[in-house]
Design an enzyme around this catalytic site. Structure first.
Site: not given
Ligand code: AKB
Length: 332
Positions: A25, A28-29, A51-52, A159, A163, A189
């Site tokens: 990745g 990415g950011q 990265d792809r 998400y 995690k 971030i």
């Molecule tokens: C998001 O907002 O999805 C990310 C995070 C806080 O993991 N920046």
């Protein structure tokens, strides 16, 4: 910068600078800043950017090895690991919180496939893996203030669920297979090189760009929505400090709460106005993002990270705002 130089001196002294690191990745950011940061510490050829997307920033492309493959392809990933004798995989591939809600199956598949591939390959090579977790791993039943390191984790986004699974899998691979898996629960971030995409905390990056360009920003989270945030230099340093920490001192591995500041949109706007007095903040609430933000902590307790590997953030809202506006002001 001072911190970076000091850290490099410490690492050199400790002879830790013998590593071959693969960053998944890398476009990415976080990846786009982490690769140059790691190359600076460990040497240009010791850090492979993957990265792809072939759209590597020039600094990454010209600065050291790059590979364009999809990390969901286990065989292709293993080939890269073998070719570059990789001993540490940093898996930054993730579909973020808001984007994940638009297509949960896709988010689950991408987030989990890249993780499992990283862990499985590291099991075979006896390597190390870093996987970022997030404030998104918490949910509405988690204590919102001073959120403890060990607490209720019942997220309500795909998400967040991926995690929590990543945290548990990291510990599982460590306990069952001896993989040196470590991770951080990152806050939002804030950075000025590559824009984030699809996250709930993205507003806190976009606000600086708009402040410089238009002196006005329309925020998609309401006033009073407090969230944990961190400036990129602290996020990069935290990663290296955790990966270099003496394993004997680690009670927690996956993952550590790390925090630097907590604010709501009004507070960041007030800080921006100290530099751009005419700055205006307006609101147009995004219902999906607002409900995600409402389910996340206001601020995390990071005393475990402090005790186990000495975590201390350098940037608060004031210092970060001054730096963001200085850098973006020059560039935009
Ligand atoms: C998001 O907002 O999805 C990310 C995070 C806080 O993991 N920046």
């Amino acid at each position: 910068m001072k911190n970076k130089v000091t850290l490099k001196k410490i690492l050199l002294k400790m002879e830790y600078l013998v590593k071959n690191i693969l960053v998944l990745g890398a476009v990415g950011q976080i990846g786009s800043e982490l690769v140059p940061y790691l190359r600076d510490l460990y040497g240009d050829h010791a850090v492979v950017a993957l990265d792809r997307s072939p759209d590597f920033p020039a600094a990454i492309l010209e600065g050291g090895p790059c590979e364009t493959i999809d990390a969901m392809d286990a065989n292709a990933l293993f080939e890269v690991v073998r070719k570059h004798k990789i001993d540490t995989i940093i898996n930054l591939v993730a579909v973020l919180s808001a984007k994940g809600e638009a297509n949960p199956q896709m988010a689950w598949k991408i987030n989990m496939d890249c993780l499992i591939n990283s862990l499985e390959i590291s099991r075979q090579t006896k390597g190390a893996v870093f996987t970022p977790s997030s404030i998104g791993a918490f949910g509405p039943s988690t204590p919102m203030d001073n959120t403890p390191q060990d607490t209720v984790m019942r997220p309500t986004t795909i998400y967040g669920i991926s995690k929590v699974a990543a945290e548990l899998l990291g510990d599982y691979y460590y306990l069952k297979h001896g993989v040196d898996a470590r991770g951080l629960r990152y806050p939002g971030i804030i950075s000025n090189v590559t824009l984030p995409g699809g996250g709930t905390t993205d507003y806190a990056v976009e606000i600086y760009y708009e402040a410089i360009k238009n002196q006005c920003f329309t925020c998609n989270l309401s006033a009073g929505t407090f969230l944990d945030m961190m400036y990129m230099p602290d996020a990069l340093r935290a990663l290296v400090e955790l990966m270099e920490a003496d394993p004997k001192n680690l009670v927690h591995r996956n993952c550590f709460n790390v925090s630097a500041m907590s604010f709501d949109p009004e507070m960041i706007a007030a800080e921006i106005r100290k530099h751009i007095p005419e700055f205006r903040l307006e609101y147009k609430i995004d219902a999906v993002k607002q409900s995600i933000a409402n389910s996340w902590p206001n601020s995390m307790d990071h005393s475990a990270a402090q005790a186990e590997w000495g975590w201390e953030p350098e940037y608060d809202l004031k210092a970060m705002t001054a730096d963001m506006l200085k850098i973006l002001g020059k560039r935009l």
